[in-house]
Every structure is written in C-alpha cells, then in structure tokens.
Scaffold this motif. Sequence first.
Motif, mmCIF file in Angstrom:
data_model
loop_
_atom_site.group_PDB
_atom_site.id
_atom_site.type_symbol
_atom_site.label_atom_id
_atom_site.label_comp_id
_atom_site.label_asym_id
_atom_site.label_seq_id
_atom_site.Cartn_x
_atom_site.Cartn_y
_atom_site.Cartn_z
ATOM 1 N N ASN A 283 0.841 -1.194 0.000
ATOM 2 C CA ASN A 283 0.000 0.000 0.000
ATOM 3 C C ASN A 283 0.875 1.242 0.000
ATOM 4 O OD1 ASN A 283 -2.490 -1.196 0.019
ATOM 5 N ND2 ASN A 283 -2.637 -1.261 2.250
ATOM 6 N N ASP B 38 -5.903 -4.504 -3.963
ATOM 7 C CA ASP B 38 -7.005 -4.216 -3.049
ATOM 8 C C ASP B 38 -7.763 -5.483 -2.700
ATOM 9 O OD1 ASP B 38 -8.867 -3.023 -1.483
ATOM 10 O OD2 ASP B 38 -9.863 -1.892 -3.091
ATOM 11 N N ARG C 133 -5.305 -3.557 13.681
ATOM 12 C CA ARG C 133 -4.592 -3.877 12.439
ATOM 13 C C ARG C 133 -4.654 -2.711 11.452
ATOM 14 N NH1 ARG C 133 -4.757 -5.229 7.099
ATOM 15 N NH2 ARG C 133 -6.989 -4.848 6.921
ATOM 16 N N ARG D 263 3.941 5.810 9.633
ATOM 17 C CA ARG D 263 3.938 5.588 8.174
ATOM 18 C C ARG D 263 2.696 6.227 7.566
ATOM 19 N NH1 ARG D 263 1.385 1.258 5.360
ATOM 20 N NH2 ARG D 263 1.347 -0.048 7.226
ATOM 21 N N LYS D 264 1.572 6.036 8.208
ATOM 22 C CA LYS D 264 0.317 6.529 7.622
ATOM 23 C C LYS D 264 0.235 8.048 7.643
ATOM 24 C CE LYS D 264 -2.527 2.416 8.100
ATOM 25 N NZ LYS D 264 -1.896 1.275 8.728
ATOM 26 N N ARG E 271 -1.859 8.318 2.981
ATOM 27 C CA ARG E 271 -3.317 8.443 2.845
ATOM 28 C C ARG E 271 -3.953 9.686 3.464
ATOM 29 N NH1 ARG E 271 -3.365 2.515 5.042
ATOM 30 N NH2 ARG E 271 -1.388 2.769 3.964
ATOM 31 N N HIS F 207 -10.370 3.626 5.509
ATOM 32 C CA HIS F 207 -10.131 2.540 6.451
ATOM 33 C C HIS F 207 -9.406 3.070 7.688
ATOM 34 C CE1 HIS F 207 -9.390 -2.106 5.987
ATOM 35 N NE2 HIS F 207 -10.501 -1.841 6.625
ATOM 36 N N ARG G 233 -2.498 0.247 12.258
ATOM 37 C CA ARG G 233 -1.082 -0.058 12.548
ATOM 38 C C ARG G 233 -0.137 0.957 11.888
ATOM 39 N NH1 ARG G 233 -0.766 -5.520 8.740
ATOM 40 N NH2 ARG G 233 -1.150 -4.460 6.768
ATOM 41 N N LYS H 283 -7.314 4.140 -4.981
ATOM 42 C CA LYS H 283 -7.342 3.073 -3.978
ATOM 43 C C LYS H 283 -6.833 3.590 -2.631
ATOM 44 C CE LYS H 283 -6.154 -0.651 -1.616
ATOM 45 N NZ LYS H 283 -5.116 -0.981 -0.645
#
Length: 381
Positions: free
Chosen positions: A122, A157, A289, A296-297, A303, A217, A292, A209
């Motif tokens: 991802n 995905d 999960r 990074r996110k 995202r 999410h 997590r 995506k």
Amino acid sequence: MKAVHFGAGNIGRGFVGLLLHDAGYDVVFSDVNPVLIDQLKAADRYTVHEVGEGGVDRVVTGFDAVNSAENEDAVVQEIATADVVTTAVGPNVLRFIAPVIAKGLAARSADAAPVAVMACENAIGATDTLRESIIENAGGDWATLQQRAVFANTAVDRIVPAQDASSGIDVTVEAFYEWAIERGPFAGNEPPITGAHFVDDLAPYIERKLFTVNTGHASTAYFGFLAGIDKISDAITDPNVGAKVRRVLEETSAYLVQTHGLDVATQDAYRETILTRFANPHLPDTVQRVGRQPLRKLSRHERFIGPAAAIAENGGSCDALIEAIGAALQFHIPEDEQSQEMADLLEELDAAQFTEQVTGLEPRHPLFDRVRDEVAAVKRP
Ligand SMILES: NC(=O)c1ccc[n+]([C@@H]2O[C@H](COP(=O)([O-])OP(=O)(O)OC[C@H]3O[C@@H](n4cnc5c(N)ncnc54)[C@H](O)[C@@H]3O)[C@@H](O)[C@H]2O)c1
Ligand SMILES: O=P(O)(O)OC[C@@H](O)[C@@H](O)[C@H](O)[C@H](O)CO
C-alpha cells in the motif's frame, strides 16, 4: 511458470499467492517467520475463505516455502529461474529484500526472459522504491542486471484481516479484490496473471485506492479507536464514526475527481462500495490492524497528508481530513511499536518540530499550521 513471493502473511497468502496460483504459477513463498515457513512446507494446500456476499472457498496448491533469513541462497536460486517476483512485506521492509533480489538477478542466465518484479504494497510507486534499492545493492553490476528484470508498479485491493492462530495457514478474506498493474514496462509481454488488469496509467488507480480505501479505512480505525470500538465493522456502523469517515471520503473523492478527471457518479459508487466492504460483519478486522504504523500513515505521500496537502495547495476544504489526522495522533496500542514511538515524539518534540519530522510538510506549506495545531492540541490534552 514460477513465481517467488516475498511475505507469506495475510495478503501474501490470501490474495497475491491465490491469484498467481489461479493463473497457473507455482508459488514459492519467501518469509522470515520460521513457524509460518514450517507450516507452509508441511502442507500441500491451504484454503482461502471468502466471507460475505458472493464469497466461496478457494484452494491453493503447488506451492513451496523458503526461509530467506536462514537460507538466502535457496531464495536466490529460486529467483534465478522465476518468471515473476512479487512482494507483500510492508513498504518499510522492501529495502531488506532488495539485496536478495539483486543476487537473484545476478544468478539468472543472461539469455533468460526478464523476470517481472512487482511490489504489492500500500504505497505509491512501491516497485520504484524497491527498484532503487536493488540498484543500490547491485552497484556497478546494475548495467548488466537491469536487462534481466521488468519492474512494474501495482495497486492491490482486498481486505485481509489478521488471522486467528487456530486457522493455521488458511486465510479469511473478503470476496472483493482488484489488482491493477502498469502495462507500459512490459512492452507487450505482460505476465499472464488472469486475475489482474493491466493499465496504461497507474496513477489514478493507486491514488483512488489509497485515498479512498485506505484513507477511509484508517479514518475508521482512528475514530473507532477514540470511540472505544475494536472491530472495523462496528466502527463504521457507529453513526458518529460513520459520519466522520463519510466526510473524509467526500473530501478525497472531490480531490480524485478533480485531479484524475474521474466520473463523479462512478467515484460516488466506488466510495459506497468501499463503505459497504468496511461494514462486512463476517470480516474479523480490527482497528488495531487497520490503524497499525501510524507514523507511516502520517507521512508525506500517504493516505492523509497526501490528499490533504494537495487540497490545501488548491485552496480547497480538508477539515474532515484534519480531524482524522487529529484522531490518528491519539492512536496508542501497546503492541504497535510506531504508536509508542509517536507518543514518545509527541513528548519530546514541540508541535512544529513534530509536524515537520513526521509529516514531511515544510513550515511554509498551506497545510502546515493546521496540522501543527492538531499536534499542539494532542500535546495539551
Ligand atoms: N492485509 C491487507 O488487507 C492488505 C491489502 C492490500 C495491501 N496490503 C499490503 O501488503 C503488505 C503486507 O500486509 P499484510 O497485511 O499481508 O501483513 P502481514 O504482516 O500479514 O504480512 C507480512 C509478511 O511479511 C513477512 N516479512 C517481514 N519481513 C520480511 C522479509 N525481510 N522477507 C520476507 N518476508 C518478510 C512477515 O513475516 C509477514 O509474514 C503491506 O504493504 C500492506 O499494506 C495489505
Ligand atoms: O496495510 P496498511 O497498514 O497500509 O493499511 C491497513 C489496511 O487499510 C489495509 O491493509 C487494507 O485492508 C487493504 O489495503 C485493503 O486493500
């Protein structure tokens, strides 16, 4: 046909391995988890249980497994004769498998057809990242080795939750899946992966995506965590969490429509499908999960900051994304190393330093002050 797949975890077994098997490849899983490798070696099949509407059981056979930590040479020899090399190890792990792939390319016969290398992570341009790392490892040999591989970015995905230990190597997944692969690098010789589709321009696919499925999410996970909810399907069906996630996705959808010229009705339908996927009650997925690795996110091209920065640059509204970023900053799960690291950084750095270091935004960026204010608010509860 043979495929070497790095990372025999959730998506590795429940998606990439399955689709490669269905396309006729014998898959060699390479992983560093000795228990998993032993289980795979001892089995001649595993079942992928698709749960929810349209789900069926699918059986994967004809695979082998190699522990790349203990037996790197064996992985190198497998790459030497593979048609395809794929990864699903996490974007931060790509640099650790790059040396093995470089050695595998060196071990290939000079007249073998090039191996297709595709990172299924991802992240935008994950295969490019892997390729750069392989080039560094190959050093002066790269001039020769580069003819032995074709590198293509992909967007994958399928929601594959963490698996119950009692299920062994079987995997529970949702029924939905999509695998988009760049066509250009193959110059007409795409690998015959029947479940994938090849596209001329991957950018709209990977951004759509990452900034719809994964932004939505992660927002569900972070708002759900703050609401004390454990399961993703419970979080998205909570009216308050659901409304916040919807607002976030309205902002990213407007960005995607404007940037990639997507059809508004098609993007609206895509968004609704995704919200329905999150609400699948048969999928045992958790905020732990999905949330997590929050550092990074929260990084620059990921995202949250990715779409929010682009929206801010164009003078648009990203209030809901800012709220989701504020929630992400409060995600704290003892088992998640990055959430602990984030808590430490929030203690150690001032709000501006944290914002610059974690999000990669420059102080002059139009989004900077808004994120810094969220950080300051979390530092001063
Ligand atoms: N699970 C999903 O729903 C999903 C969907 C799409 C994409 N992805 C992406 O796929 C990647 C993997 O996610 P996952 O959910 O399968 O995680 P996971 O933790 O279940 O699997 C990762 C696997 O990689 C292995 N690994 C770690 N270091 C390794 C190394 N050096 N060499 C070989 N193997 C190594 C781990 O032991 C583990 O088995 C991530 O980039 C994720 O974002 C996941
Ligand atoms: O894998 P991550 O940590 O980047 O994101 C967590 C989930 O959002 C992700 O794994 C999704 O389940 C998946 O991307 C669906 O295709």
